[in-house]
Design a protein around this motif. Sequence first.
Motif, mmCIF file in Angstrom:
data_model
loop_
_atom_site.group_PDB
_atom_site.id
_atom_site.type_symbol
_atom_site.label_atom_id
_atom_site.label_comp_id
_atom_site.label_asym_id
_atom_site.label_seq_id
_atom_site.Cartn_x
_atom_site.Cartn_y
_atom_site.Cartn_z
ATOM 1 N N PHE A 110 0.729 -1.105 0.127
ATOM 2 C CA PHE A 110 -0.049 -0.163 -0.132
ATOM 3 C C PHE A 110 0.817 1.209 0.175
ATOM 4 C CE2 PHE A 110 -3.230 -3.035 1.359
ATOM 5 C CZ PHE A 110 -4.311 -2.275 0.588
ATOM 6 N N GLY A 111 1.499 1.394 -1.245
ATOM 7 C CA GLY A 111 2.573 2.423 -1.081
ATOM 8 C C GLY A 111 3.860 1.703 -1.644
ATOM 9 N N PHE A 112 4.875 2.712 -1.407
ATOM 10 C CA PHE A 112 6.269 2.341 -1.910
ATOM 11 C C PHE A 112 7.228 2.497 -0.505
ATOM 12 C CE2 PHE A 112 10.353 3.573 -3.836
ATOM 13 C CZ PHE A 112 10.496 2.661 -4.516
ATOM 14 N N TYR A 113 7.856 1.238 -0.448
ATOM 15 C CA TYR A 113 8.611 0.941 1.096
ATOM 16 C C TYR A 113 9.922 0.511 0.632
ATOM 17 C CZ TYR A 113 3.778 0.875 2.849
ATOM 18 O OH TYR A 113 2.612 1.328 3.374
ATOM 19 N N ALA A 114 10.939 0.959 1.757
ATOM 20 C CA ALA A 114 12.216 0.537 1.653
ATOM 21 C C ALA A 114 12.312 -0.338 3.005
ATOM 22 C CB ALA A 114 12.971 1.698 1.592
ATOM 23 N N VAL A 115 13.129 -1.235 2.880
ATOM 24 C CA VAL A 115 13.985 -2.252 3.901
ATOM 25 C C VAL A 115 15.115 -1.782 3.836
ATOM 26 C CG1 VAL A 115 13.980 -4.651 5.020
ATOM 27 C CG2 VAL A 115 11.829 -3.768 3.948
ATOM 28 N N VAL A 116 15.728 -1.012 4.996
ATOM 29 C CA VAL A 116 17.224 -0.775 5.355
ATOM 30 C C VAL A 116 17.697 -1.463 6.429
ATOM 31 C CG1 VAL A 116 18.660 1.129 5.316
ATOM 32 C CG2 VAL A 116 16.453 1.333 3.997
ATOM 33 N N GLU A 117 18.740 -2.078 6.327
ATOM 34 C CA GLU A 117 19.644 -2.894 7.267
ATOM 35 C C GLU A 117 20.757 -2.152 7.494
ATOM 36 O OE1 GLU A 117 21.936 -7.014 8.378
ATOM 37 O OE2 GLU A 117 20.698 -6.828 6.466
ATOM 38 N N PHE A 118 20.958 -1.648 8.819
ATOM 39 C CA PHE A 118 22.221 -1.019 9.188
ATOM 40 C C PHE A 118 23.341 -1.899 9.637
ATOM 41 C CE2 PHE A 118 19.204 2.891 9.300
ATOM 42 C CZ PHE A 118 20.045 3.576 8.580
ATOM 43 N N CYS A 119 24.549 -1.429 9.484
ATOM 44 C CA CYS A 119 25.436 -2.608 9.949
ATOM 45 C C CYS A 119 25.552 -2.277 11.352
ATOM 46 C CB CYS A 119 26.975 -1.886 9.447
ATOM 47 S SG CYS A 119 27.355 -2.177 7.788
ATOM 48 N N GLY A 301 0.220 0.825 10.833
ATOM 49 C CA GLY A 301 0.254 -0.315 10.016
ATOM 50 C C GLY A 301 -0.843 -1.318 10.350
ATOM 51 N N CYS A 302 -1.113 -1.645 11.260
ATOM 52 C CA CYS A 302 -1.937 -2.983 11.787
ATOM 53 C C CYS A 302 -3.573 -2.481 11.830
ATOM 54 C CB CYS A 302 -1.449 -3.167 13.371
ATOM 55 S SG CYS A 302 0.285 -3.686 13.941
ATOM 56 N N VAL A 303 -4.062 -3.324 11.128
ATOM 57 C CA VAL A 303 -5.493 -3.027 10.772
ATOM 58 C C VAL A 303 -6.233 -4.319 10.939
ATOM 59 C CG1 VAL A 303 -5.126 -1.091 9.254
ATOM 60 C CG2 VAL A 303 -5.477 -3.175 8.172
ATOM 61 N N GLY A 304 -7.542 -4.009 11.126
ATOM 62 C CA GLY A 304 -8.458 -5.237 11.257
ATOM 63 C C GLY A 304 -7.996 -6.162 12.350
ATOM 64 N N VAL A 305 -7.786 -5.383 13.445
ATOM 65 C CA VAL A 305 -7.174 -6.403 14.647
ATOM 66 C C VAL A 305 -8.669 -7.206 15.254
ATOM 67 C CG1 VAL A 305 -6.351 -6.413 17.064
ATOM 68 C CG2 VAL A 305 -5.631 -4.608 15.045
ATOM 69 N N GLN A 306 -8.382 -8.566 15.332
ATOM 70 C CA GLN A 306 -9.430 -9.475 15.937
ATOM 71 C C GLN A 306 -9.067 -10.022 17.160
ATOM 72 O OE1 GLN A 306 -11.710 -11.758 13.211
ATOM 73 N NE2 GLN A 306 -10.459 -10.861 11.523
ATOM 74 N N LYS A 307 -9.449 -10.129 18.182
ATOM 75 C CA LYS A 307 -9.123 -10.895 19.390
ATOM 76 C C LYS A 307 -10.102 -12.212 19.547
ATOM 77 C CE LYS A 307 -9.848 -7.238 22.229
ATOM 78 N NZ LYS A 307 -9.844 -6.566 23.225
ATOM 79 N N ILE A 308 -9.358 -13.175 19.082
ATOM 80 C CA ILE A 308 -10.067 -14.578 19.152
ATOM 81 C C ILE A 308 -9.552 -15.460 20.517
ATOM 82 C CG2 ILE A 308 -10.617 -16.583 17.812
ATOM 83 C CD1 ILE A 308 -9.605 -14.755 15.331
ATOM 84 N N LEU A 309 -9.981 -14.786 21.588
ATOM 85 C CA LEU A 309 -9.441 -15.409 22.934
ATOM 86 C C LEU A 309 -10.098 -16.733 23.328
ATOM 87 C CD1 LEU A 309 -9.363 -11.837 24.439
ATOM 88 C CD2 LEU A 309 -7.640 -12.960 23.162
ATOM 89 N N GLN A 321 -0.372 -3.827 7.397
ATOM 90 C CA GLN A 321 -0.665 -3.183 5.918
ATOM 91 C C GLN A 321 0.602 -3.093 5.163
ATOM 92 O OE1 GLN A 321 -2.919 0.532 6.024
ATOM 93 N NE2 GLN A 321 -4.273 -0.201 4.681
ATOM 94 N N ALA A 322 1.438 -2.289 5.745
ATOM 95 C CA ALA A 322 2.865 -2.043 5.264
ATOM 96 C C ALA A 322 3.686 -3.244 4.415
ATOM 97 C CB ALA A 322 3.746 -1.397 5.854
#
Length: 581
Positions: A110-119, A301-309, A321-322
Motif C-alpha cells: 500500500f505504497g512504496f517502501y524501503a527495508v534498510v539494514e544498518f551495520c 500499519g496494524c489494521v483489522g485487529v481481531q481478538k479470538i480469545l 498493511q505495510a
Amino acid sequence: MAVRGVGLLSRLPLCAQTRTRLHCPTFRRLSCAGTVAADLGREEQPSGSAETGSKDKAPKKTFSEVQDERREQAQRTVLIHCPNKISAKKFLKYLSQHGPIHSHFFYESFGFYAVVEFCQKDSVDSLLNGARTPTKGVEAAIPFRSRFLNLKLKSPASPISEQSLIQSSNQLPPASRKLSELLRSAESVDDQLNTLLKEFQLTEENTRLRYLTCSLIEDVAAAYFPDCTVRPFGSSVNTFGKLGCDLDMFLDLDETRKLSTHKSIGNFLMEFQVKNVPSERIATQKILSVIGECLDHFGPGCVGVQKILNARCPLVRFSHQASGFQCDLTTNNRIALKSSELLYIYGTLDARVRALVCSVRCWARVHSLTSSIPGAWITNFSLTMMVIFFLQKRSPPILPTLDTLRTLADAEDKCVIEGNNCTFIRDLNKIKPSENTETLELLLKEFFEYFGNFAFNKNSINIRQGREQNKPDSSPLHIQNPFETSLNISKNVNQSQLQRFVELARESAWVLQQEDADPPSPSSKQPWGLAALLLPSAAQSKKVQKKPPSERIKSLLESVKSNSTQSSTNTNGKRTVSTQT
C-alpha cells in the motif's frame, strides 16, 4: 495457512488473502552482494540436486541459530514509507549519515517502501532520534515511536532521470501461462518439481520482511513486557512456506519469567509484585487482549485487529498493511514452535522433501482438496505429515523417524512441554544423510499409489515410529500429532473429503503411469507430467465415462499395477522420446 486459489494453471491468485484485501508486496531488490542476509538465505534454502538427494557438505545451522541471527538482523533494520518517485542514490546517502548501510531493498504494497539494514544497531537509534512526530492538522497524532517511519520531502522533488529511478523487479511467481510454459519446457518430471518449488518458495526479501514485521510487533509488546521476544513460526520458517502465506507469530515471555542469575546476599530473595489469575489460559487471554488493544490503537500499519480469545489456542489476528501480511499472534504455544523446528530439520535434510511437499500441496489446492477457509478439508500440515511418513517408509528411508531423532539427542536437546516429550536432536550435522537416490518422478508417482491404496479405514499415520498403527478412534483420517500424541491433526476431515483425496491420488498415479508407457512427444504442446496433474480437468479427461466410478477406479488400479511390473523407471529421470511415428 494456505493461500486462496482455484486452478493453478488456469489462475494463480497467490497473494489473495482470505480475511483481508491486502496486496502482496512487489519487491525491488537492491541489496549488496555477499551480505549476511544472502548467507542466511543460503542456509535456509537447502541446495543440491533434488533428483538424487545429493548432500551439501557445508555445515548446516540449527533452527535456533537461524532464528537468532535473523532476529538480530531485523533489529538493525528499519521500514520506511517513501515517496513514489525518489532517487535511490540520494535516499541512501541521506540515511548513511546515521551509519553504514549493510543492505536494502524496495517493494510496493500500500505504497512504496524501503527495508534498510544498518551495520550497527546504534545507527537505528540515531535515525529514530532525528525523526519527529508528524502534524496532522485537524487530526491528532498518537506519538508512538517505532522503526516504521515515513519519509517526506521538504520541497517538491526535482525531475529524476530514468536512470535514477528504481526499476521494478517482480518477485512474485510467474503468471499461469508462464508457469505452464516453464513446466512444459522442463527436461524431466524432476525438473518440473524443482521449477515449481523455485517459483513458489519464499524469497530472501520476503523472509527478511517477515522477521522485520515480527520485530516491529515485538517493539509494541515490549512496552508491557520489556524482555519479550516475538518469533515467527509455521510456514514462514519451517522451509515449506510459499509466497503469500500468512505470518504466524509467537509471543515468547520465557525471558521475563526466568530467575535472575545474580547471587543473592544472605537469606534474602527479591521477587516482582505480580497479579495472579486462576489459570495459565486466563493469563494468556489477558495478555493477548492487552496486546491486541495496543496494536489496534497504537500499532502503525496494524489494521483489522481481531481478538479470538476463546479458541483452543487464543490468538490476535490482524493485517500488517505495510508488509501485506495477514498475521496471527499467539503466546503459550511453544509446541507449535517446536513443530516448526522439526519440519525445518526434515526440510533441510534432503532437497527432495521440499520439492515433493510443494508439488503435493499445489496438486491438492488445484483439486480443491485444501482450502484457506476452515472446514472439512485436508490441511497443508496434514499433507506435509503424509509426505514425511511416505519418505520414512522408502527403502532405504529418505527421512528418519521422530523416534530415531530422539535417540540421537544429547542432554542439551531434552525438551518437555506441558508434559509432552518434544525431544529430538537439533544439530543437523549429526544426522546421517540418506543413501536413497530415488528420483522425484518416482517418488511423486509412488506417493499417489501408496495413499491411493492406504487402508485409511483401519490404520493411522505416525511419523514418530514411521509405520501404520491401528486407529484409536473412528475418524476417517487419523494422523497422530507428533508431540501431543493423543491428538489427531486431521480430525476435521470427513469421509467424503478423504474419498475425494483417494480417488484423485489413484487417478494421478494412473496419469503418470500412462506417460511411462506412452511418453508424450517433446514437440507436443500439451501439458505433461506435473503440468498435467496441475490442470483441474486433467484427471477428468482420463476418465472412462462408460463405467461407474467404482469400476473405473478398479480398472485404473489394475492398469497401474500391470504397467508398473512391465515398465522400468529411467534412472536419470529424463524425459523419454518416442521413436514411433
